[in-house]
Design an enzyme around this catalytic site. Structure first.
Site, PDB file in Angstrom:
ATOM      1  N   SER A 120      -4.350   2.921   4.564  1.00  0.00           N
ATOM      2  CA  SER A 120      -4.591   2.285   3.276  1.00  0.00           C
ATOM      3  C   SER A 120      -4.620   0.757   3.426  1.00  0.00           C
ATOM      4  CB  SER A 120      -3.496   2.702   2.291  1.00  0.00           C
ATOM      5  OG  SER A 120      -3.726   2.143   1.034  1.00  0.00           O
TER       6      SER A 120
ATOM      7  N   TRP B  52       1.002   2.553  -8.632  1.00  0.00           N
ATOM      8  CA  TRP B  52       1.295   3.862  -9.230  1.00  0.00           C
ATOM      9  C   TRP B  52       2.622   3.804  -9.996  1.00  0.00           C
ATOM     10  CZ3 TRP B  52       1.382   8.847  -5.645  1.00  0.00           C
ATOM     11  CH2 TRP B  52       1.317   9.990  -6.444  1.00  0.00           C
TER      12      TRP B  52
ATOM     13  N   LYS C 132       0.790  -1.237   0.000  1.00  0.00           N
ATOM     14  CA  LYS C 132       0.000   0.000   0.000  1.00  0.00           C
ATOM     15  C   LYS C 132       0.819   1.282   0.000  1.00  0.00           C
ATOM     16  CE  LYS C 132      -3.381  -1.119  -0.594  1.00  0.00           C
ATOM     17  NZ  LYS C 132      -3.769  -1.882  -1.835  1.00  0.00           N
TER      18      LYS C 132
ATOM     19  N   THR D 139       2.821   0.975  -4.977  1.00  0.00           N
ATOM     20  CA  THR D 139       3.328  -0.031  -5.928  1.00  0.00           C
ATOM     21  C   THR D 139       2.691   0.118  -7.311  1.00  0.00           C
ATOM     22  OG1 THR D 139       2.869  -1.469  -4.024  1.00  0.00           O
ATOM     23  CG2 THR D 139       3.944  -2.477  -5.936  1.00  0.00           C
TER      24      THR D 139
ATOM     25  N   HIS E 150       6.659  -7.466  -2.414  1.00  0.00           N
ATOM     26  CA  HIS E 150       6.514  -6.794  -1.116  1.00  0.00           C
ATOM     27  C   HIS E 150       7.507  -7.366  -0.107  1.00  0.00           C
ATOM     28  CE1 HIS E 150       3.104  -4.477  -2.286  1.00  0.00           C
ATOM     29  NE2 HIS E 150       2.230  -5.447  -2.286  1.00  0.00           N
TER      30      HIS E 150
HETATM   31  S1  PPS Z   1      -0.637  -2.894  -3.245  1.00  0.00           S
HETATM   32  O1  PPS Z   1      -1.874  -3.688  -3.054  1.00  0.00           O
HETATM   33  O2  PPS Z   1       0.290  -3.068  -2.122  1.00  0.00           O
HETATM   34  O3  PPS Z   1       0.003  -3.150  -4.533  1.00  0.00           O
HETATM   35  O4  PPS Z   1      -1.125  -1.378  -3.197  1.00  0.00           O
HETATM   36  P1  PPS Z   1      -0.291  -0.105  -3.682  1.00  0.00           P
HETATM   37  O5  PPS Z   1      -0.484   0.070  -5.116  1.00  0.00           O
HETATM   38  O6  PPS Z   1       1.086  -0.167  -3.140  1.00  0.00           O
HETATM   39  O7  PPS Z   1      -0.996   1.068  -2.889  1.00  0.00           O
HETATM   40  C1  PPS Z   1      -2.324   1.446  -3.099  1.00  0.00           C
HETATM   41  C2  PPS Z   1      -2.433   2.870  -2.620  1.00  0.00           C
HETATM   42  O8  PPS Z   1      -1.806   3.737  -3.586  1.00  0.00           O
HETATM   43  C3  PPS Z   1      -2.769   4.658  -4.045  1.00  0.00           C
HETATM   44  N1  PPS Z   1      -2.517   5.014  -5.440  1.00  0.00           N
HETATM   45  C4  PPS Z   1      -2.299   6.272  -5.863  1.00  0.00           C
HETATM   46  N2  PPS Z   1      -2.216   7.420  -5.169  1.00  0.00           N
HETATM   47  C5  PPS Z   1      -2.006   8.558  -5.899  1.00  0.00           C
HETATM   48  N3  PPS Z   1      -1.921   8.581  -7.245  1.00  0.00           N
HETATM   49  C6  PPS Z   1      -1.996   7.433  -7.960  1.00  0.00           C
HETATM   50  N4  PPS Z   1      -1.920   7.465  -9.287  1.00  0.00           N
HETATM   51  C7  PPS Z   1      -2.195   6.204  -7.254  1.00  0.00           C
HETATM   52  N5  PPS Z   1      -2.331   4.916  -7.622  1.00  0.00           N
HETATM   53  C8  PPS Z   1      -2.521   4.200  -6.514  1.00  0.00           C
HETATM   54  C9  PPS Z   1      -4.097   3.928  -3.862  1.00  0.00           C
HETATM   55  O9  PPS Z   1      -5.193   4.807  -3.960  1.00  0.00           O
HETATM   56  C10 PPS Z   1      -3.888   3.328  -2.491  1.00  0.00           C
HETATM   57  O10 PPS Z   1      -3.878   4.319  -1.470  1.00  0.00           O
HETATM   58  P2  PPS Z   1      -5.178   4.760  -0.632  1.00  0.00           P
HETATM   59  O11 PPS Z   1      -4.656   5.693   0.428  1.00  0.00           O
HETATM   60  O12 PPS Z   1      -5.761   3.531  -0.055  1.00  0.00           O
HETATM   61  O13 PPS Z   1      -6.073   5.471  -1.588  1.00  0.00           O
END
Ligand code: PPS
Length: 301
Positions: A145, A58, A53, A56, A115
């Site tokens: 998150s 992104w 979370k 990743t 992870h």
């Molecule tokens: S995972 O399941 O571990 O792969 O999740 P991960 O992608 O690491 O994290 C998910 C959180 O990243 C936020 N997210 C973003 N934030 C801003 N901009 C972009 N483009 C973006 N893409 C993913 C996503 O909304 C999750 O955070 P939260 O706070 O829950 O919204």
């Protein structure tokens, strides 16, 4: 592509946490341990490593667009991000393992997600001197998150209530262990392994363009102005949220009625979750846990 064939409504897929070489884990991420440890990395593989979370998806999507956005436009409309960037250690019922998916990636470079805490990374990544991108997010937003993710994801341990969740997070009783150990040990690794680029979610939020420039300089890429604009547009939160190839809406183990995968995408959402007392307690614990003054996080921007 193999998808889950069991009906998550009919089966309890929720795993228990257990201690695995000193790290709290669930069996979905350890069942394939021996094979994963034998993974043969190639010198041009790129590993995207994070505590869950932390951003990743992104950064995975950013890399995918930088490398393949122009050459393979059909990829953008037909292959979900979790198949483009396999999750190395995952092993779920009736699905291809992340390791097999990574082995079979047709792309060059291969983009691979993990992870794992740094000590679990398969040896061949280090031997091949692979480029590694680590993304870290401040503990409070990361925990919030993760809490919502554990609520909506049937293959994650049950989260319990918020108060007990804070306690468990502090104790490191989460899948992939302690946030403190994870971000801290990867940070330490940076001092001895120069092919590691350590990024912060908060920096990405503050100035995505600047962070893409740094990433490109690390990767040796020089996108045109138009290409960079296209990548920036593609990875913008609202665009990723409505993009079914990037928002995980095609994965049946996640219940978006409980919480979407792309939830808020903000720095500072923790303020809507912590009480004043919880925040003070957390800060006190945090100060004790964060020993290295060179590793600093921002909880607001
Ligand atoms: S995972 O399941 O571990 O792969 O999740 P991960 O992608 O690491 O994290 C998910 C959180 O990243 C936020 N997210 C973003 N934030 C801003 N901009 C972009 N483009 C973006 N893409 C993913 C996503 O909304 C999750 O955070 P939260 O706070 O829950 O919204």
């Amino acid at each position: 592509m193999i998808r889950l064939s069991v009906d998550p409504d009919k089966m309890d897929l929720r795993p228990e946490l257990f201690d695995f070489h000193g790290v709290s884990m669930t069996h979905y991420f350890t069942d394939n341990w021996e094979n994963v440890q034998k993974f043969q990395a190639r010198p041009d593989d790129i590993l995207i490593a994070t505590y869950p979370k932390a951003g990743t998806t992104w950064v995975s999507y950013m890399l995918d667009l930088l490398y393949f956005g122009q050459t393979s436009p059909e990829r953008q409309t037909s292959i979900p991000i979790y198949d483009r960037v396999p999750f190395l250690e995952i092993m779920l019922p009736s699905m291809a393992t992340g390791k097999d998916q990574a082995d079979n990636l047709p792309t060059s470079p291969r983009l691979i997600k993990t992870h794992f805490p740094v000590q679990f990374v398969p040896q061949s990544f280090w031997e091949q001197n692979c480029k590694i991108i680590y993304v870290a997010r401040n503990a409070k937003d990361n925990m919030v998150s993760y809490f919502h993710f554990d609520r909506m994801n049937d293959v994650q341990p049950r989260p319990g209530d918020w108060i007990s969740y804070i306690h468990r997070f502090k104790e490191g009783k989460m899948a992939f262990g302690s946030w403190y150990d994870h971000v801290g040990n990867w940070w330490k690794k940076k001092k001895t392994y120069s092919n590691l680029h350590y990024m912060f979610y908060e920096d990405l939020t503050e100035d995505t363009g600047r962070e893409i420039d740094k990433l490109c300089s690390f990767l040796g890429l020089s996108p045109s102005v138009e290409e960079k604009q296209r990548v920036m547009g593609g990875v913008q939160f609202d665009n990723m949220k409505k993009n079914s190839m990037a928002n995980y809406s095609t994965l049946p183990v996640m219940d978006f009625k409980i919480s979407p995968f792309m939830r808020k995408g903000k720095v500072g959402d923790w303020k809507d979750h912590f009480t004043v007392a919880q925040n003070e307690e957390f800060d006190e614990h945090y100060r004790k846990m964060m020993k290295d003054p060179t590793l600093q996080f921002r909880t607001e921007i």
